[in-house]
Design a protein around this motif. Sequence first.
Motif, PDB file in Angstrom:
ATOM      1  N   GLU A   1      34.593  50.407  45.390  1.00  0.00           N
ATOM      2  CA  GLU A   1      33.496  51.203  44.872  1.00  0.00           C
ATOM      3  C   GLU A   1      33.617  51.298  43.358  1.00  0.00           C
ATOM      4  O   GLU A   1      34.673  51.620  42.825  1.00  0.00           O
ATOM      5  CB  GLU A   1      33.493  52.582  45.531  1.00  0.00           C
ATOM      6  N   MET A   2      32.514  50.998  42.686  1.00  0.00           N
ATOM      7  CA  MET A   2      32.528  50.821  41.244  1.00  0.00           C
ATOM      8  C   MET A   2      31.782  51.940  40.524  1.00  0.00           C
ATOM      9  O   MET A   2      30.712  52.362  40.952  1.00  0.00           O
ATOM     10  CB  MET A   2      31.871  49.483  40.872  1.00  0.00           C
ATOM     11  N   ALA A   3      32.367  52.409  39.414  1.00  0.00           N
ATOM     12  CA  ALA A   3      31.650  53.336  38.536  1.00  0.00           C
ATOM     13  C   ALA A   3      30.747  52.556  37.591  1.00  0.00           C
ATOM     14  O   ALA A   3      29.698  53.029  37.178  1.00  0.00           O
ATOM     15  CB  ALA A   3      32.632  54.191  37.740  1.00  0.00           C
ATOM     16  N   ASP A   4      31.176  51.345  37.231  1.00  0.00           N
ATOM     17  CA  ASP A   4      30.376  50.438  36.417  1.00  0.00           C
ATOM     18  C   ASP A   4      30.866  49.029  36.735  1.00  0.00           C
ATOM     19  O   ASP A   4      31.585  48.821  37.715  1.00  0.00           O
ATOM     20  CB  ASP A   4      30.487  50.772  34.919  1.00  0.00           C
ATOM     21  N   ALA A   5      30.489  48.064  35.898  1.00  0.00           N
ATOM     22  CA  ALA A   5      30.818  46.672  36.189  1.00  0.00           C
ATOM     23  C   ALA A   5      32.311  46.379  36.113  1.00  0.00           C
ATOM     24  O   ALA A   5      32.753  45.323  36.554  1.00  0.00           O
ATOM     25  CB  ALA A   5      30.062  45.753  35.230  1.00  0.00           C
ATOM     26  N   GLU A   6      33.108  47.301  35.579  1.00  0.00           N
ATOM     27  CA  GLU A   6      34.532  47.045  35.406  1.00  0.00           C
ATOM     28  C   GLU A   6      35.437  48.086  36.046  1.00  0.00           C
ATOM     29  O   GLU A   6      36.575  47.790  36.394  1.00  0.00           O
ATOM     30  CB  GLU A   6      34.870  46.951  33.909  1.00  0.00           C
ATOM     31  N   GLN A   7      34.959  49.320  36.196  1.00  0.00           N
ATOM     32  CA  GLN A   7      35.824  50.411  36.642  1.00  0.00           C
ATOM     33  C   GLN A   7      35.747  50.609  38.152  1.00  0.00           C
ATOM     34  O   GLN A   7      34.703  50.944  38.697  1.00  0.00           O
ATOM     35  CB  GLN A   7      35.443  51.716  35.939  1.00  0.00           C
TER      36      GLN A   7
ATOM     37  N   ARG B   1      50.022  42.836  51.073  1.00  0.00           N
ATOM     38  CA  ARG B   1      49.107  43.878  50.611  1.00  0.00           C
ATOM     39  C   ARG B   1      48.172  43.330  49.542  1.00  0.00           C
ATOM     40  O   ARG B   1      48.517  42.400  48.809  1.00  0.00           O
ATOM     41  CB  ARG B   1      49.879  45.079  50.046  1.00  0.00           C
ATOM     42  N   VAL B   2      46.988  43.940  49.442  1.00  0.00           N
ATOM     43  CA  VAL B   2      46.029  43.600  48.399  1.00  0.00           C
ATOM     44  C   VAL B   2      46.355  44.441  47.173  1.00  0.00           C
ATOM     45  O   VAL B   2      46.398  45.672  47.256  1.00  0.00           O
ATOM     46  CB  VAL B   2      44.584  43.870  48.861  1.00  0.00           C
ATOM     47  N   ASP B   3      46.568  43.806  46.044  1.00  0.00           N
ATOM     48  CA  ASP B   3      46.983  44.489  44.828  1.00  0.00           C
ATOM     49  C   ASP B   3      45.760  45.006  44.077  1.00  0.00           C
ATOM     50  O   ASP B   3      45.000  44.234  43.496  1.00  0.00           O
ATOM     51  CB  ASP B   3      47.784  43.528  43.945  1.00  0.00           C
ATOM     52  N   LEU B   4      45.586  46.324  44.095  1.00  0.00           N
ATOM     53  CA  LEU B   4      44.477  46.968  43.380  1.00  0.00           C
ATOM     54  C   LEU B   4      44.998  47.776  42.191  1.00  0.00           C
ATOM     55  O   LEU B   4      44.310  48.679  41.709  1.00  0.00           O
ATOM     56  CB  LEU B   4      43.693  47.883  44.322  1.00  0.00           C
ATOM     57  N   GLY B   5      46.190  47.457  41.728  1.00  0.00           N
ATOM     58  CA  GLY B   5      46.752  48.200  40.616  1.00  0.00           C
ATOM     59  C   GLY B   5      47.469  49.441  41.102  1.00  0.00           C
ATOM     60  O   GLY B   5      48.634  49.388  41.490  1.00  0.00           O
ATOM     61  N   ALA B   6      46.793  50.573  41.080  1.00  0.00           N
ATOM     62  CA  ALA B   6      47.406  51.829  41.519  1.00  0.00           C
ATOM     63  C   ALA B   6      47.649  51.863  43.017  1.00  0.00           C
ATOM     64  O   ALA B   6      48.507  52.598  43.491  1.00  0.00           O
ATOM     65  CB  ALA B   6      46.533  53.009  41.112  1.00  0.00           C
ATOM     66  N   LEU B   7      46.905  51.077  43.774  1.00  0.00           N
ATOM     67  CA  LEU B   7      47.057  51.029  45.220  1.00  0.00           C
ATOM     68  C   LEU B   7      47.336  49.600  45.664  1.00  0.00           C
ATOM     69  O   LEU B   7      46.675  48.667  45.213  1.00  0.00           O
ATOM     70  CB  LEU B   7      45.793  51.541  45.928  1.00  0.00           C
TER      71      LEU B   7
ATOM     72  N   MET C   1      40.273  45.355  40.265  1.00  0.00           N
ATOM     73  CA  MET C   1      39.893  44.367  41.267  1.00  0.00           C
ATOM     74  C   MET C   1      41.055  43.414  41.526  1.00  0.00           C
ATOM     75  O   MET C   1      41.811  43.097  40.618  1.00  0.00           O
ATOM     76  CB  MET C   1      38.699  43.543  40.784  1.00  0.00           C
ATOM     77  N   PRO C   2      41.171  42.931  42.757  1.00  0.00           N
ATOM     78  CA  PRO C   2      42.169  41.890  43.005  1.00  0.00           C
ATOM     79  C   PRO C   2      41.793  40.611  42.272  1.00  0.00           C
ATOM     80  O   PRO C   2      40.617  40.394  41.945  1.00  0.00           O
ATOM     81  CB  PRO C   2      42.117  41.703  44.527  1.00  0.00           C
ATOM     82  N   ALA C   3      42.774  39.782  41.998  1.00  0.00           N
ATOM     83  CA  ALA C   3      42.539  38.578  41.210  1.00  0.00           C
ATOM     84  C   ALA C   3      41.462  37.688  41.822  1.00  0.00           C
ATOM     85  O   ALA C   3      40.634  37.109  41.110  1.00  0.00           O
ATOM     86  CB  ALA C   3      43.856  37.799  41.075  1.00  0.00           C
ATOM     87  N   GLU C   4      41.433  37.589  43.159  1.00  0.00           N
ATOM     88  CA  GLU C   4      40.439  36.733  43.805  1.00  0.00           C
ATOM     89  C   GLU C   4      39.026  37.197  43.510  1.00  0.00           C
ATOM     90  O   GLU C   4      38.124  36.398  43.272  1.00  0.00           O
ATOM     91  CB  GLU C   4      40.659  36.694  45.322  1.00  0.00           C
ATOM     92  N   ALA C   5      38.832  38.528  43.527  1.00  0.00           N
ATOM     93  CA  ALA C   5      37.499  39.074  43.264  1.00  0.00           C
ATOM     94  C   ALA C   5      37.090  38.839  41.817  1.00  0.00           C
ATOM     95  O   ALA C   5      35.933  38.520  41.530  1.00  0.00           O
ATOM     96  CB  ALA C   5      37.470  40.565  43.587  1.00  0.00           C
TER      97      ALA C   5
END
Length: 254
Positions: free
Chosen positions: A79-85, A60-66, A215-219
């Motif tokens: 999908e981003m709310a800003d450069a970090e969220q 699985r791709v680790d996105l934190g909550a998902l 974001m996943p670590a690779e991204a």
Amino acid sequence: MVFRRGQKGDSDRRDRVSEADAYGDLSEIKDEERKISLADVSRAAGPWDFNEVEDPKAGRVDLGALLVPAVEGMELRLEMADAEQVIAATVVSRQSAVQLQAFAAPRSEGIWAEVRAEIALEISKQGGTVDERDGPFGIELRAQVPVQAPDGSRGVQLVRFIGVDGPRWFLRGVVSGQGAVQPKEALDIEHVFRDTVVSRGNTPMAPRDPIPLRMPAEAQEAMQQQAVPAEEGSQYTQGDLNPFERGPEITERR
């Protein structure tokens, strides 16, 4: 940014579903599939809570909550709310897509019934139509949503809203493309939704608060290497944070 990592999904499940249109009569679906679709959803087959899976990060791709399962040939958009969220993840497989969002929920009861009513009301206000149907995850919404094409013309987009209540969380999926109208075409992205793991965490949250994604670590590594300002053409683009319109996003292929 492009990353490739192949993993096969449950392609053998394709043979279990008829080609009945998703907006057609449920009687056209085979009896064995009808039993699955109309059964009371207990999450016995997913989506999963983090504590229910022996190795939730495996495959699985680790996105934190998902933690989103990898499907061969899939494209993952954040999908981003800003450069970090990160506010949502969208998985594209062939001609179908599912947008995934996780929300906090009360300990004692689910919120999908209330959320369905609110979505239906909002779409009706926009001039669209909504029907409640039984689907693979219980009751879902099948909607025709008014949209405006890039050339200014008006049309409708067919989408499915699916949702599952878990322990102190709620997972919502918005299915678009061929998966919104043809059950056979939706199997891969339904597998993604079903095999997604939700990591609610122990942080106090108000009901319906989005559970933070990352974001996943690779991204993250690729972004640091590129470090291209948005105005000079980075992977971030402007857009409304709307379930029917693509927001700022980065893309990962697997």
